[in-house]
Design an enzyme around this catalytic site. Structure first.
Site, short mmCIF file in Angstrom:
data_model
loop_
_atom_site.label_atom_id
_atom_site.label_comp_id
_atom_site.label_asym_id
_atom_site.label_seq_id
_atom_site.Cartn_x
_atom_site.Cartn_y
_atom_site.Cartn_z
N HIS A 153 0.82 -1.23 0.00
CA HIS A 153 0.00 0.00 0.00
C HIS A 153 0.85 1.27 0.00
O HIS A 153 0.32 2.36 -0.24
CB HIS A 153 -0.93 0.04 1.22
CG HIS A 153 -1.99 -1.01 1.20
ND1 HIS A 153 -2.87 -1.17 0.15
CD2 HIS A 153 -2.32 -1.97 2.10
CE1 HIS A 153 -3.69 -2.18 0.41
NE2 HIS A 153 -3.37 -2.69 1.58
N ASP A 210 -4.65 -12.70 3.22
CA ASP A 210 -5.89 -12.25 3.85
C ASP A 210 -7.11 -12.48 2.98
O ASP A 210 -8.23 -12.13 3.35
CB ASP A 210 -5.79 -10.77 4.27
CG ASP A 210 -5.10 -9.90 3.25
OD1 ASP A 210 -4.83 -10.37 2.12
OD2 ASP A 210 -4.82 -8.73 3.58
N HIS A 263 -6.37 -7.11 -0.65
CA HIS A 263 -6.44 -5.67 -0.90
C HIS A 263 -5.65 -5.31 -2.16
O HIS A 263 -4.60 -5.90 -2.43
CB HIS A 263 -5.86 -4.89 0.28
CG HIS A 263 -6.53 -5.17 1.59
ND1 HIS A 263 -6.03 -6.09 2.49
CD2 HIS A 263 -7.65 -4.67 2.14
CE1 HIS A 263 -6.83 -6.14 3.55
NE2 HIS A 263 -7.82 -5.29 3.37
N ASP A 289 -2.86 -10.60 -2.52
CA ASP A 289 -3.44 -10.08 -1.28
C ASP A 289 -4.91 -9.71 -1.54
O ASP A 289 -5.28 -9.40 -2.68
CB ASP A 289 -2.66 -8.83 -0.86
CG ASP A 289 -2.97 -8.37 0.54
OD1 ASP A 289 -2.20 -8.69 1.46
OD2 ASP A 289 -3.98 -7.65 0.72
ZN LIG Z 1 -4.19 -7.11 2.62
#
Ligand SMILES: [Zn+2]
Length: 307
Positions: free
Chosen positions: A126, A244, A165, A163
């Site tokens: 991120h 995740d 995200h 991931d």
């Molecule tokens: Zn994540």
């Protein structure tokens, strides 16, 4: 030659406070599971070095790196973003996490290991060029990939991000960079609420709905990722390995299981054998349910190490 497992005790000393899901226990759970599964005996263990300033500056502006260092508290916790905080151990941990990918790149390029897994935290995908967010300070995979390009002269590196995200930082850093292809999947709509636009031709990120299971994920990998990867013919494959998207992980709402992580790892190994002499550098991103994180990393490493 066996899979390199790169980590450092400093990565346990980054602590964003009680009840924060991105906690030091994540690394302990992974190591315990590798021992319980009997995999630890087959890996070569290496301490992550501190990333050097020159290596960070290939991705982040000097002012940003200095801001992160200056924000490091002597006691307590300092927030750079509502969910991204520094403790006294964070600065060293962040340098080790970025340094791990540099060492991993050097090891696979020197043929000291066929592939490598970096058990590191803080995660990185991120982090944008000049912005800490989403538990990330430096974009570890970006620092590693740039090292592959700048230090080793690689002309094509792929970054694969599974991931749950979207790897917004990696996208921001590499959009339009012809030496890098990014392929990924991410739950949408979901944090960080972007990624569906694919701003440049080298970005191939596919949104998936909450509730998606492994069958749909595998179809996307087979129909979208693998043809793009084979067309690009990467000389090294980097994996932003977040776990995740596991069914048991409350952070997301996607339903992958260990066998899905093993399967995608096998597919990526096949691509790596075709164009990258087998070279893969995998770096831990998310994964917050300690049990499913540990089992998933174990499944991933078992395939990487041909065990
Ligand atoms: Zn994540």
């Amino acid at each position: 030659m066996t899979t390199a497992f790169i980590t450092h005790r400093d990565c346990w000393r980054h602590d964003m406070g009680a009840h924060h899901p991105e906690c030091p226990e994540r690394l302990g759970a992974i190591q315990d599971r590798l021992i319980a599964a009997g995999l630890d005996l087959y890996l070569s263990y290496h301490d992550a070095p501190l990333a050097e300033m020159e290596q960070l500056l290939r991705v982040h502006p000097r002012k940003y790196v200095e801001l992160v260092e200056a924000s490091s508290p002597e006691t307590g916790i300092f927030h750079l973003d509502p969910d991204t905080a520094m403790s006294p151990g964070t600065w060293q941990a962040a340098l080790r996490s970025a340094g791990a990918g540099v060492l991993a790149t050097d090891m696979v390029m020197r043929e000291e290991a066929p592939n490598a897994f970096c058990a590191i935290r803080p995660p990185g995908h991120h982090a944008e060029r000049a912005k800490a967010m989403g538990f990330c300070f430096f974009n570890n995979i970006a620092v590693a990939a740039r090292h592959g390009v700048e230090q080793w002269g690689l002309e094509r590196v792929a970054i694969v991000d599974f991931d749950v995200h979207h790897g917004n930082g990696t996208e921001e850093i590499f959009a339009g960079d012809e030496k890098v292809l990014m392929v990924g999947t991410f739950q949408h709509p979901f944090y960080p609420y972007c990624g569906t636009e694919n701003p440049a031709a080298n970005m191939c990120n596919v949104p998936i709905k909450a509730g998606t299971r492994g069958d749909v994920f595998r179809d996307i990998v087979s129909d979208v990722w693998l043809p793009r990867l084979r067309q690009f013919a990467p000389q090294l494959i980097y994996i932003s390995a977040g776990f995740d998207a596991h069914y048991e992980d409350d952070m997301g709402s996607v339903g992958l299981v260990e066998s899905d992580y093993a399967w995608v790892t096998e597919q990526l190994k096949a691509v790596a054998r075709e164009s990258a002499e087998g070279r893969i550098v995998s770096m831990l991103e998310g994964g917050y349910s300690l049990s499913s994180l540990a089992r998933s990393v174990s499944a991933h490493i078992k395939v990487l190490a041909d065990l």
